[in-house]
Design a protein around this motif. Structure first.
Motif, short mmCIF file in Angstrom:
data_model
loop_
_atom_site.label_atom_id
_atom_site.label_comp_id
_atom_site.label_asym_id
_atom_site.label_seq_id
_atom_site.Cartn_x
_atom_site.Cartn_y
_atom_site.Cartn_z
N ALA A 55 0.83 -1.21 0.00
CA ALA A 55 0.00 0.00 0.00
C ALA A 55 0.86 1.25 0.00
O ALA A 55 0.55 2.24 -0.69
CB ALA A 55 -0.93 -0.01 1.21
N ALA A 56 1.94 1.25 0.76
CA ALA A 56 2.84 2.41 0.79
C ALA A 56 3.51 2.62 -0.57
O ALA A 56 3.64 3.76 -1.03
CB ALA A 56 3.89 2.22 1.87
N LEU A 57 3.92 1.54 -1.20
CA LEU A 57 4.54 1.65 -2.53
C LEU A 57 3.54 2.16 -3.56
O LEU A 57 3.92 2.88 -4.50
CB LEU A 57 5.11 0.29 -2.95
N GLN A 58 2.29 1.81 -3.40
CA GLN A 58 1.27 2.33 -4.30
C GLN A 58 1.10 3.84 -4.15
O GLN A 58 0.60 4.51 -5.06
CB GLN A 58 -0.07 1.62 -4.04
N GLN A 59 1.52 4.35 -3.00
CA GLN A 59 1.45 5.78 -2.72
C GLN A 59 2.84 6.42 -2.73
O GLN A 59 3.08 7.42 -2.05
CB GLN A 59 0.79 6.00 -1.37
N ALA A 60 3.76 5.84 -3.51
CA ALA A 60 5.16 6.29 -3.48
C ALA A 60 5.33 7.79 -3.70
O ALA A 60 6.10 8.43 -2.97
CB ALA A 60 5.98 5.50 -4.49
N PRO A 61 4.66 8.40 -4.68
CA PRO A 61 4.86 9.85 -4.86
C PRO A 61 4.53 10.66 -3.59
O PRO A 61 5.27 11.58 -3.23
CB PRO A 61 3.92 10.20 -6.01
N ALA A 62 3.44 10.30 -2.92
CA ALA A 62 3.07 11.01 -1.69
C ALA A 62 4.06 10.71 -0.57
O ALA A 62 4.43 11.60 0.21
CB ALA A 62 1.66 10.63 -1.26
N MET A 63 4.49 9.44 -0.49
CA MET A 63 5.44 9.06 0.57
C MET A 63 6.78 9.75 0.40
O MET A 63 7.46 10.06 1.38
CB MET A 63 5.64 7.54 0.57
N LEU A 64 7.19 9.97 -0.85
CA LEU A 64 8.50 10.54 -1.12
C LEU A 64 8.46 12.05 -1.33
O LEU A 64 9.48 12.66 -1.66
CB LEU A 64 9.11 9.88 -2.36
N ALA A 65 7.31 12.65 -1.11
CA ALA A 65 7.16 14.09 -1.37
C ALA A 65 8.04 14.94 -0.46
O ALA A 65 8.32 16.10 -0.78
CB ALA A 65 5.69 14.49 -1.22
N THR A 66 8.45 14.38 0.67
CA THR A 66 9.26 15.16 1.62
C THR A 66 10.75 15.09 1.33
O THR A 66 11.53 15.78 1.98
CB THR A 66 9.01 14.66 3.05
N VAL A 67 11.16 14.26 0.38
CA VAL A 67 12.59 14.06 0.15
C VAL A 67 13.29 15.37 -0.19
O VAL A 67 14.37 15.68 0.35
CB VAL A 67 12.83 13.01 -0.95
N GLU A 68 12.70 16.16 -1.06
CA GLU A 68 13.35 17.40 -1.45
C GLU A 68 13.44 18.37 -0.28
O GLU A 68 14.45 19.08 -0.10
CB GLU A 68 12.59 18.06 -2.61
#
Length: 363
Positions: free
Chosen positions: A269-282
């Motif tokens: 489920a988290a991988l399906q939401q990868a863009p949202a999960m990784l939005a904080t990287v920058e």
């Protein structure tokens, strides 16, 4: 009361201490390189629904081969390195990257075998080596904690290890590691080369990962984690990419059904939401780079970092500095390097408070 000395403990474990990063209930926790940003509500809802569905069949054992999870991990890695796609058959997963690394050592290390590392590096590598009966041998780094191809090859030729472990970027220093060093290390040994890329998502955009070196290198393994950039540390999901034959070797040592149905469902489920999960990287990269700029203005000497943390020198008394910050509800990490401390790049507010408190410390 019975103590360790009273038990028939393995001789090679006597005198050892367990991994023990401090866990203290303070307001600002910048000590174990977590993603301090909260998981977005839409992701929480998506993961919660997936876990609820999994619970309805939890009376049955989980998919031993975690098929759906491997498919999603392979797709995620292929998206990150589109010129070098990864197939599900090349993917392994476990309860955190520490267990992944343990599987590698159980399969390729053990009594009579050696693993080579380059301290200062991730402390769990030597602990996992000890736990599997693998001899831990070390070699020095070059200036600024780097490892040149020449240094790596010389150490391998001298130590003749069965496993070489390299952190890219390195923990606890944040130091980048060139692909040329990894390739040279691989060519210098007949053993396994394990590249620990726990912080890969924080590397500069467009920088190639060790995943790009996998084709034609069946003894190369690249481990990753969802604990850092994915803000999924509490879920405990690590993974590895390698040749399918190496993956087969890991099956020989894993425990049956080692990944629970709950863990698999949550990770998918988290991988399906990868863009949202990784939005904080920058945003995390920005705070890391801010630390690199502002710490020198306070009289400290930060080292270049491609991770989500900064190691900084010029600390006259690391213990006193650690305790001063702790008294102000901030915890960072004393990694045991003389006159150095390490701080995680947190949110903008957390970073600001850390810098403000540090600036007020009497020196």
């Amino acid at each position: 009361m019975t103590g360790l000395d009273d038990l028939p403990l393995r001789d090679d474990l006597r005198g050892s201490t367990p991994y023990g990063a401090p866990q203290k209930p303070v307001r600002i926790q910048l000590n174990v390189n977590e993603n301090t940003h909260p998981v977005p509500d839409e992701v929480v809802n998506h993961v919660t629904a997936a876990v609820e569905r999994a619970v309805r069949s939890v009376n049955r054992y989980p998919d031993r081969e975690f098929t759906e999870l491997r498919e999603h991990l392979a797709a995620y890695l292929s998206d990150s390195e589109p010129s070098h796609p990864v197939t599900p058959e090349q993917v392994w997963a476990a309860n955190g990257s520490n267990e992944v690394i343990q599987h590698v050592l159980q399969a390729f290390g053990g009594p009579g075998r050696r693993m080579l590392g380059f301290p200062p590096t991730y402390s769990m590598h030597s602990i996992i080596a000890a736990g599997t009966g693998t001899e831990w041998v070390t070699a020095h780094r070059d200036a600024e904690f780097r490892i040149t191809p020449e240094t790596a090859v010389a150490a391998i030729e001298r130590e003749q290890p069965d496993i070489v472990v390299l952190c890219a970027p390195n923990n606890p220093t944040g130091t980048p590691l060139g692909l040329e060093t990894i390739a040279a290390a691989y060519d210098a040994t007949d053993g396994i080369v394990l590249v620990d890329e726990a912080y890969a998502e924080f590397m500069p955009a467009g920088h190639a990962s060790a995943l790009s070196l996998l084709p034609g290198r069946p003894r190369l393994a690249v481990s990753r984690t969802m604990s850092k950039a994915f803000a999924f540390a509490g879920a405990r999901l690590g993974y590895l990419a390698a040749d399918p034959a190496l993956i087969d070797a890991l099956r020989l040592v894993r425990l049956p059904y080692h990944l629970s149905a709950i863990t698999q469902a949550a990770a998918v489920a988290a991988l399906q939401q990868a863009p949202a999960m990784l939005a904080t990287v920058e945003a995390i990269r920005a705070q890391r780079d801010r630390l690199l700029v502002e710490l020198p203005t306070l009289g400290y000497s930060p080292h270049e970092s491609w991770a989500n943390f900064v190691l900084f020198g010029g600390v006259h008394d690391p213990r006193a500095t650690f305790e001063y910050l702790l008294a102000n509800d901030i915890i960072i990490r004393d990694v045991g390097l003389a006159q150095h401390l390490r701080v995680t790049a947190g949110t903008e507010a957390e970073t600001s408070e850390f810098l403000d408190v540090l600036a007020k410390m009497p020196r």
